[in-house]
Design a protein around this motif. Sequence first.
Motif, PDB file in Angstrom:
ATOM      1  N   LEU A 288       0.825  -1.217   0.000  1.00 35.30           N
ATOM      2  CA  LEU A 288       0.000   0.000   0.000  1.00 35.30           C
ATOM      3  C   LEU A 288       0.855   1.263   0.000  1.00 35.30           C
ATOM      4  O   LEU A 288       0.382   2.342  -0.410  1.00 35.30           O
ATOM      5  CB  LEU A 288      -0.913   0.008   1.233  1.00 35.30           C
ATOM      6  CG  LEU A 288      -1.953  -1.114   1.316  1.00 35.30           C
ATOM      7  CD1 LEU A 288      -2.682  -1.043   2.650  1.00 35.30           C
ATOM      8  CD2 LEU A 288      -2.939  -1.033   0.161  1.00 35.30           C
ATOM      9  N   GLY A 356      -2.368  10.856   4.743  1.00 31.22           N
ATOM     10  CA  GLY A 356      -2.854   9.897   3.752  1.00 31.22           C
ATOM     11  C   GLY A 356      -2.406   8.476   4.055  1.00 31.22           C
ATOM     12  O   GLY A 356      -3.181   7.518   3.920  1.00 31.22           O
ATOM     13  N   VAL A 357      -1.145   8.324   4.470  1.00 34.87           N
ATOM     14  CA  VAL A 357      -0.635   6.991   4.820  1.00 34.87           C
ATOM     15  C   VAL A 357      -1.347   6.466   6.056  1.00 34.87           C
ATOM     16  O   VAL A 357      -1.721   5.286   6.130  1.00 34.87           O
ATOM     17  CB  VAL A 357       0.888   7.058   5.044  1.00 34.87           C
ATOM     18  CG1 VAL A 357       1.419   5.742   5.598  1.00 34.87           C
ATOM     19  CG2 VAL A 357       1.591   7.397   3.735  1.00 34.87           C
ATOM     20  N   TRP A 359      -4.382   7.171   7.121  1.00 35.66           N
ATOM     21  CA  TRP A 359      -5.742   6.757   6.779  1.00 35.66           C
ATOM     22  C   TRP A 359      -5.741   5.443   5.998  1.00 35.66           C
ATOM     23  O   TRP A 359      -6.592   4.583   6.207  1.00 35.66           O
ATOM     24  CB  TRP A 359      -6.432   7.847   5.965  1.00 35.66           C
ATOM     25  CG  TRP A 359      -6.944   8.983   6.797  1.00 35.66           C
ATOM     26  CD1 TRP A 359      -6.426  10.242   6.908  1.00 35.66           C
ATOM     27  CD2 TRP A 359      -8.081   8.941   7.667  1.00 35.66           C
ATOM     28  NE1 TRP A 359      -7.154  10.999   7.788  1.00 35.66           N
ATOM     29  CE2 TRP A 359      -8.185  10.219   8.267  1.00 35.66           C
ATOM     30  CE3 TRP A 359      -9.004   7.973   8.001  1.00 35.66           C
ATOM     31  CZ2 TRP A 359      -9.191  10.532   9.167  1.00 35.66           C
ATOM     32  CZ3 TRP A 359     -10.022   8.283   8.904  1.00 35.66           C
ATOM     33  CH2 TRP A 359     -10.097   9.553   9.476  1.00 35.66           C
ATOM     34  N   LEU A 360      -4.774   5.279   5.102  1.00 37.61           N
ATOM     35  CA  LEU A 360      -4.728   4.064   4.287  1.00 37.61           C
ATOM     36  C   LEU A 360      -4.446   2.831   5.148  1.00 37.61           C
ATOM     37  O   LEU A 360      -5.106   1.791   4.992  1.00 37.61           O
ATOM     38  CB  LEU A 360      -3.661   4.213   3.200  1.00 37.61           C
ATOM     39  CG  LEU A 360      -3.632   3.127   2.117  1.00 37.61           C
ATOM     40  CD1 LEU A 360      -4.941   3.092   1.350  1.00 37.61           C
ATOM     41  CD2 LEU A 360      -2.468   3.386   1.159  1.00 37.61           C
ATOM     42  N   GLY A 363      -7.382   2.071   7.230  1.00 37.48           N
ATOM     43  CA  GLY A 363      -8.380   1.430   6.377  1.00 37.48           C
ATOM     44  C   GLY A 363      -8.070  -0.042   6.144  1.00 37.48           C
ATOM     45  O   GLY A 363      -8.976  -0.874   6.053  1.00 37.48           O
ATOM     46  N   TRP A 364      -6.782  -0.378   6.041  1.00 36.44           N
ATOM     47  CA  TRP A 364      -6.397  -1.782   5.897  1.00 36.44           C
ATOM     48  C   TRP A 364      -6.830  -2.593   7.117  1.00 36.44           C
ATOM     49  O   TRP A 364      -7.387  -3.682   6.980  1.00 36.44           O
ATOM     50  CB  TRP A 364      -4.888  -1.876   5.696  1.00 36.44           C
ATOM     51  CG  TRP A 364      -4.297  -3.235   5.920  1.00 36.44           C
ATOM     52  CD1 TRP A 364      -3.528  -3.628   6.969  1.00 36.44           C
ATOM     53  CD2 TRP A 364      -4.421  -4.379   5.070  1.00 36.44           C
ATOM     54  NE1 TRP A 364      -3.162  -4.958   6.835  1.00 36.44           N
ATOM     55  CE2 TRP A 364      -3.704  -5.443   5.674  1.00 36.44           C
ATOM     56  CE3 TRP A 364      -5.068  -4.624   3.861  1.00 36.44           C
ATOM     57  CZ2 TRP A 364      -3.624  -6.708   5.117  1.00 36.44           C
ATOM     58  CZ3 TRP A 364      -4.995  -5.887   3.302  1.00 36.44           C
ATOM     59  CH2 TRP A 364      -4.273  -6.909   3.914  1.00 36.44           C
TER      60      TRP A 364
END
Length: 567
Positions: A288, A356-357, A359-360, A363-364
């Motif tokens: 990701l 952004g990282v 949140w990503l 989210g994972w």
Amino acid sequence: MPPPRPARTPLPPRWLLLALLLFALAAGIGLRDPSPPDEPRFVLAASAMVDSGDWLLPRRGREFYAEKPPVFMWMQAAAWTLVRDWRVAFLLPSLLAALATLWLVRRTGARLWSPRHGPWAAAALFVCLQFGLQAKRAQIDMVLVLMTTLSLCALLRYLLDGYRRRWLALGLFAAGLGTVTKGVGFLPVLVLLPWLWPGLRRRWPRRPGARVAGDAALGLAAFAAGAAVWLAPLGIALLRQPDPALQAYAHELLFRQTGTRYVNAWHHVQPPWYYAQVIATLWLPGALLLPWLLPAWWRRLRRGDPRHALLLGWAALVLLFFSLSPGKREVYIFPALPALCLAAAPLLPALLRRAGVQWLLSGWLLLCGALLLGAAGSGLSDADWATRLGGTRGIAPADMRAFLWALGALGAAAWALAAAFRGPRVGSGLLLFTALLWASYGLVLAPALDDSSSGRALMRDVSARIGVQGELGAIAWREQHMLQAGRPMQEFGFKQPLHLQWREAADWVAAAPERRWLWMPEPALGPCVDRGRARMIGHASRQDWWLVPGTAVDPQCQAPPFAGDID
């Protein structure tokens, strides 16, 4: 006033990180048996070494096992001599190799970048799915990755730290040993290609010609010494024993299973882009971060950073090497993963400060939790669905319920960690979730599936049917069935054509038809069996398996050649 300090992205303390890694990777050892596709055949070969005292050549039943060198099986056999329990011994080499690989990555990351970046490199490797999968399996690949990582780290030390010859010797010895562990163990030597790139060579001090020649001679000798660990005794045996079977074994392993398999693979044929999907799935959640890592790596390559040039150049060469072969498996590019984690280590603290990282990765965790909770909820609420799934895999209802409850608990833990470790602390949440994932796999998930996946339940039924006095023979058998038979099992060759196996089996049964039975998959039944007296016992390895009493075999029948081998 001074500018505010950037938010820190801490990892757990070193002692806690070590405890997490050990707990996650060791959990479950001793709670399951070897499962297909690879584990049973390695354990069968290792147990044959222990029983016979012949450790030079691995055997599968009465035949030589010529698909892999014996080094990994030596390790399993040696582990058994220490613990005297195959349930523990067969997984020990992978566990120790995984822990040693993490230690090497941490130590090399600290030397390449700084002491605080070493744990980041090890943590990045640990959270990638493929690392845990291989660490929890008794396959050669985790041991291979230890050897390729040791070789690569030693060669990096040689190239970046003054050309000290002891590191060159260690790196090439490990590459030689890796080559006789699995044929691609030589791959770390490819790191010399980016080192020869003229743009980078200007950044290294010039070497006198005599010194280069001496280093080359030492490197070749060290590689040969590593390979000689197995090739030397094999060569001596070939010279002393002009046995056609031994000659065929050596030719099969040294030529067909290496060069021919690479150039003209006969199975696992995949398109050139196959490894893109491997990276996008098995290297999660690390994959990701590639949208941020790739531009950052490119900037460092343009600046001529030799550390990134060697790590990334080598990883790219590994990917290219395996992409050029028509035969591809997901584990082939696994050796490149530690190098990429080392290359990512100096960038990770800053990346995890990006919203952004954060949140990503959060989210994972939420996605993993949703998938696990969804699977558990659907199975527990729909009894028919769970029953059908359990019936297909041969899983007992109680084991199926335990499996589903464990999935649900793991999913709930993923959501709780996503809520508790937000923002810059999401990295710690990922570490904890990964530790829980592999601990749950070892303690609950794999044991719940073990009865069916190992073949133990199937062979328990077979043993009950034939009784204490019954003798069992097998045609077109599988390694897990021989391991779980609970008694000596007569076999008639593993790769021998079926009609020849049948001829031997018919003679064996005819000697005592009242107490002898044959075990085989349905395609091997052939015309010599009275099917009305045979019994289908269960389904495994994509086959229906039958138990045939000796009295149901026509002693006058000659089995004709079968249409093809059984997959």
